[in-house]
Design a protein around this motif. Structure first.
Motif, PDB file in Angstrom:
ATOM      1  N   ASN A 202     -26.145  38.399  27.648  1.00 26.03           N
ATOM      2  CA  ASN A 202     -24.867  37.404  27.868  1.00 26.03           C
ATOM      3  C   ASN A 202     -24.489  36.891  26.468  1.00 26.03           C
ATOM      4  O   ASN A 202     -24.108  35.536  26.389  1.00 26.03           O
ATOM      5  N   MET A 203     -24.494  37.695  25.564  1.00 25.88           N
ATOM      6  CA  MET A 203     -24.124  36.951  24.209  1.00 25.88           C
ATOM      7  C   MET A 203     -22.715  37.558  23.944  1.00 25.88           C
ATOM      8  O   MET A 203     -22.135  38.388  24.348  1.00 25.88           O
ATOM      9  N   ARG A 204     -22.046  36.587  23.205  1.00 26.97           N
ATOM     10  CA  ARG A 204     -20.805  36.594  22.842  1.00 26.97           C
ATOM     11  C   ARG A 204     -20.734  36.636  21.225  1.00 26.97           C
ATOM     12  O   ARG A 204     -21.497  35.873  20.737  1.00 26.97           O
ATOM     13  N   GLY A 205     -19.557  37.150  20.776  1.00 29.31           N
ATOM     14  CA  GLY A 205     -19.789  37.233  19.335  1.00 29.31           C
ATOM     15  C   GLY A 205     -18.327  37.987  18.583  1.00 29.31           C
ATOM     16  O   GLY A 205     -17.452  38.151  19.272  1.00 29.31           O
ATOM     17  N   ILE A 206     -18.640  38.018  17.296  1.00 31.95           N
ATOM     18  CA  ILE A 206     -17.696  38.685  16.413  1.00 31.95           C
ATOM     19  C   ILE A 206     -18.258  39.670  15.410  1.00 31.95           C
ATOM     20  O   ILE A 206     -19.145  39.316  14.846  1.00 31.95           O
ATOM     21  N   GLY A 266     -16.792  42.451  25.281  1.00 29.52           N
ATOM     22  CA  GLY A 266     -16.067  40.907  25.218  1.00 29.52           C
ATOM     23  C   GLY A 266     -16.166  40.258  23.970  1.00 29.52           C
ATOM     24  O   GLY A 266     -16.184  39.128  24.013  1.00 29.52           O
ATOM     25  N   TRP A 267     -16.473  41.018  22.703  1.00 25.65           N
ATOM     26  CA  TRP A 267     -16.493  40.467  21.618  1.00 25.65           C
ATOM     27  C   TRP A 267     -14.970  40.598  20.641  1.00 25.65           C
ATOM     28  O   TRP A 267     -14.040  40.979  21.301  1.00 25.65           O
ATOM     29  N   LEU A 268     -15.011  39.926  19.802  1.00 27.76           N
ATOM     30  CA  LEU A 268     -13.661  40.106  18.749  1.00 27.76           C
ATOM     31  C   LEU A 268     -14.120  40.790  17.636  1.00 27.76           C
ATOM     32  O   LEU A 268     -15.394  40.865  16.963  1.00 27.76           O
ATOM     33  N   ALA A 269     -13.220  41.419  16.836  1.00 30.10           N
ATOM     34  CA  ALA A 269     -13.364  42.088  15.570  1.00 30.10           C
ATOM     35  C   ALA A 269     -12.375  41.885  14.729  1.00 30.10           C
ATOM     36  O   ALA A 269     -11.070  41.538  14.969  1.00 30.10           O
ATOM     37  N   THR A 270     -12.734  41.915  13.261  1.00 29.20           N
ATOM     38  CA  THR A 270     -11.712  41.487  12.335  1.00 29.20           C
ATOM     39  C   THR A 270     -12.265  42.333  11.257  1.00 29.20           C
ATOM     40  O   THR A 270     -13.428  42.604  10.747  1.00 29.20           O
ATOM     41  N   THR A 271     -11.188  42.563  10.138  1.00 27.96           N
ATOM     42  CA  THR A 271     -11.487  42.908   8.924  1.00 27.96           C
ATOM     43  C   THR A 271     -11.017  42.199   7.753  1.00 27.96           C
ATOM     44  O   THR A 271      -9.947  41.838   7.735  1.00 27.96           O
ATOM     45  N   LEU A 272     -11.931  41.590   6.841  1.00 30.89           N
ATOM     46  CA  LEU A 272     -11.596  40.801   5.832  1.00 30.89           C
ATOM     47  C   LEU A 272     -11.878  41.514   4.481  1.00 30.89           C
ATOM     48  O   LEU A 272     -12.854  42.710   4.378  1.00 30.89           O
ATOM     49  N   HIS A 273     -11.139  41.234   3.490  1.00 32.64           N
ATOM     50  CA  HIS A 273     -10.961  42.085   1.914  1.00 32.64           C
ATOM     51  C   HIS A 273     -11.601  41.124   0.921  1.00 32.64           C
ATOM     52  O   HIS A 273     -11.179  39.846   0.778  1.00 32.64           O
ATOM     53  N   ASP A 275     -10.700  41.088  -1.898  1.00 30.63           N
ATOM     54  CA  ASP A 275      -9.668  40.591  -3.136  1.00 30.63           C
ATOM     55  C   ASP A 275      -8.850  39.433  -2.399  1.00 30.63           C
ATOM     56  O   ASP A 275      -7.884  38.933  -2.971  1.00 30.63           O
ATOM     57  N   ARG A 276      -9.293  39.210  -1.165  1.00 34.01           N
ATOM     58  CA  ARG A 276      -8.297  38.016  -0.463  1.00 34.01           C
ATOM     59  C   ARG A 276      -8.977  36.891  -0.607  1.00 34.01           C
ATOM     60  O   ARG A 276     -10.175  36.692  -0.798  1.00 34.01           O
ATOM     61  N   SER A 277      -8.411  35.481  -0.532  1.00 35.00           N
ATOM     62  CA  SER A 277      -8.992  34.374  -0.544  1.00 35.00           C
ATOM     63  C   SER A 277      -9.959  34.105   0.599  1.00 35.00           C
ATOM     64  O   SER A 277      -9.751  34.552   1.651  1.00 35.00           O
ATOM     65  N   PRO A 278     -11.447  33.764   0.376  1.00 35.55           N
ATOM     66  CA  PRO A 278     -12.333  33.470   1.441  1.00 35.55           C
ATOM     67  C   PRO A 278     -11.878  32.401   2.374  1.00 35.55           C
ATOM     68  O   PRO A 278     -12.605  32.393   3.339  1.00 35.55           O
ATOM     69  N   ALA A 279     -10.821  31.567   1.953  1.00 31.39           N
ATOM     70  CA  ALA A 279     -10.693  30.399   2.970  1.00 31.39           C
ATOM     71  C   ALA A 279      -9.915  31.126   4.138  1.00 31.39           C
ATOM     72  O   ALA A 279     -10.129  30.476   5.164  1.00 31.39           O
ATOM     73  N   GLU A 280      -9.228  32.245   4.014  1.00 27.28           N
ATOM     74  CA  GLU A 280      -8.474  32.546   5.078  1.00 27.28           C
ATOM     75  C   GLU A 280      -9.603  33.374   6.182  1.00 27.28           C
ATOM     76  O   GLU A 280      -9.266  32.928   7.245  1.00 27.28           O
ATOM     77  N   GLY A 281     -10.527  33.692   5.769  1.00 20.36           N
ATOM     78  CA  GLY A 281     -11.664  34.498   6.675  1.00 20.36           C
ATOM     79  C   GLY A 281     -12.309  33.318   7.383  1.00 20.36           C
ATOM     80  O   GLY A 281     -12.582  33.338   8.484  1.00 20.36           O
ATOM     81  N   LEU A 282     -12.749  32.209   6.441  1.00 21.07           N
ATOM     82  CA  LEU A 282     -13.440  31.130   7.070  1.00 21.07           C
ATOM     83  C   LEU A 282     -12.623  30.332   8.163  1.00 21.07           C
ATOM     84  O   LEU A 282     -13.084  30.210   9.102  1.00 21.07           O
ATOM     85  N   LEU A 283     -11.239  30.380   7.879  1.00 19.48           N
ATOM     86  CA  LEU A 283     -10.491  29.699   8.915  1.00 19.48           C
ATOM     87  C   LEU A 283     -10.357  30.386  10.092  1.00 19.48           C
ATOM     88  O   LEU A 283     -10.428  30.027  11.148  1.00 19.48           O
ATOM     89  N   ALA A 288     -11.635  31.470  15.676  1.00 21.39           N
ATOM     90  CA  ALA A 288     -12.136  32.624  16.766  1.00 21.39           C
ATOM     91  C   ALA A 288     -13.232  31.926  17.367  1.00 21.39           C
ATOM     92  O   ALA A 288     -13.391  32.388  18.634  1.00 21.39           O
ATOM     93  N   LEU A 289     -14.328  31.196  17.010  1.00 22.24           N
ATOM     94  CA  LEU A 289     -15.070  30.752  17.606  1.00 22.24           C
ATOM     95  C   LEU A 289     -14.857  29.489  18.454  1.00 22.24           C
ATOM     96  O   LEU A 289     -15.834  28.748  19.097  1.00 22.24           O
ATOM     97  N   GLY A 290     -13.794  29.251  18.419  1.00 19.70           N
ATOM     98  CA  GLY A 290     -13.232  28.077  19.356  1.00 19.70           C
ATOM     99  C   GLY A 290     -12.865  26.880  18.751  1.00 19.70           C
ATOM    100  O   GLY A 290     -13.092  25.712  19.320  1.00 19.70           O
TER     101      GLY A 290
END
Length: 294
Positions: A202-206, A266-273, A275-283, A288-290
């Motif tokens: 019963n784990m959910r995640g990313i 029931g999880w989410l998936a994303t791709t981060l790069h 060369d992009r700002s880490p701020a975008e990924g953190l937000l 995504a975690l609600g």
């Protein structure tokens, strides 16, 4: 500046200068992106007062705050803040493949993954959540001391080892949330097995796929020798450019399968790069975690 203030500043500078760069960067990232983050600002069971709201249909008389209501003509309900903190477990791939960078001044995939993981942990801990690592003895806990333990653990440079580390969630509590950081360019059957086990508990995640832009664009041409970061595999071609289209197709198919595996669990998936700002990924991860809530 007074002598006392000057001495205090010098002490602070010496202290921060001795911290691993990752910890300093993660603190800065967490503060700049979500300076006032509070993870659980909503009504629910708890002891701390949150807010008053006007009484409405369905509210029982026992929930009315008569002292507050006595100040005017309307009835008000006293609400408490929801305090059921979640358990969030972070796993970061420490395999040799995560040491890749396609440019000399660009951070490695592993460095970006650890930066995002630590910044996310700091934000969640400040919101009252329990955060830990997928390692024995590092179970999710709350508080400043846990932030310090996670910071030091993620700041440690991984020793040279296998190309990719195995996902091990046995130490993660059942029913909790999990965030996995990797390039996910290895065996996806292993990822599928880990997700199946997580779903059974019963784990959910990313799934957070961290890639260098060179791994997306495949900018190679002519005679090129490809070698794995561990040095155990190599491949040489005289016409690397001829492989570009097929490579991109296979990468797209891999991303599709990764998203499908996440969706089935029931999880989410994303791709981060990198060369992009880490701020975008953190937000993105935070929301995504609600936004820190369930």
């Amino acid at each position: 500046m007074s002598e006392t203030a000057s001495a205090l500043r010098q002490s602070a500078e010496r202290l921060s200068g001795g911290l691993p760069p990752l910890i300093v960067a993660a603190e800065h990232l967490a503060n700049s992106v979500l300076p006032g983050a509070h993870g659980r600002r909503r009504a629910g069971p708890g002891a701390d007062f949150w807010q008053f709201r006007p009484a409405g249909p369905g509210d029982v008389a026992s929930r009315i705050d008569w002292r507050r209501s006595g100040r005017g003509d309307d009835l008000h309900i006293r609400e408490s803040e929801w305090q059921a903190a979640r358990a969030v477990t972070l796993w970061v791939d420490t395999g040799a493949a995560m040491g890749f960078s396609g440019a000399a001044r660009r951070e490695t995939k592993g460095a970006r993954a650890r930066l995002l993981a630590l910044a996310l942990a700091l934000v969640l801990l400040r919101g009252g959540e329990r955060v830990g690592l997928a390692e024995a003895g590092r179970a999710p806990r709350a508080g400043r001391s846990q932030a310090a333990l996670i910071s030091l653990a993620l700041a440690e440079e991984a020793d040279a080892g296998p190309e990719r580390s195995a996902i091990d969630l046995r130490a993660a509590p059942a029913g909790g949330h999990v965030v996995l950081f990797s390039d996910f360019l290895g065996d996806l059957d292993a990822v599928q097995a880990a997700l199946s086990q997580a779903a059974a508990r019963n784990m959910r995640g990313i799934l957070v796929q961290v890639l260098d832009p060179a791994e997306e664009d495949f900018p190679f041409d002519g005679r090129t020798r490809f070698e794995s970061m561990s040095g155990h595999q190599s491949f040489e071609t005289l016409r690397a450019g001829d492989l570009r289209a097929a490579y991109r197709d296979r990468l797209a198919a891999r991303k599709d399968r990764l998203a499908a595996l996440a969706g089935q669990a029931g999880w989410l998936a994303t791709t981060l790069h990198t060369d992009r700002s880490p701020a975008e990924g953190l937000l993105w991860l935070y929301h995504a975690l609600g936004g820190g809530g369930r």
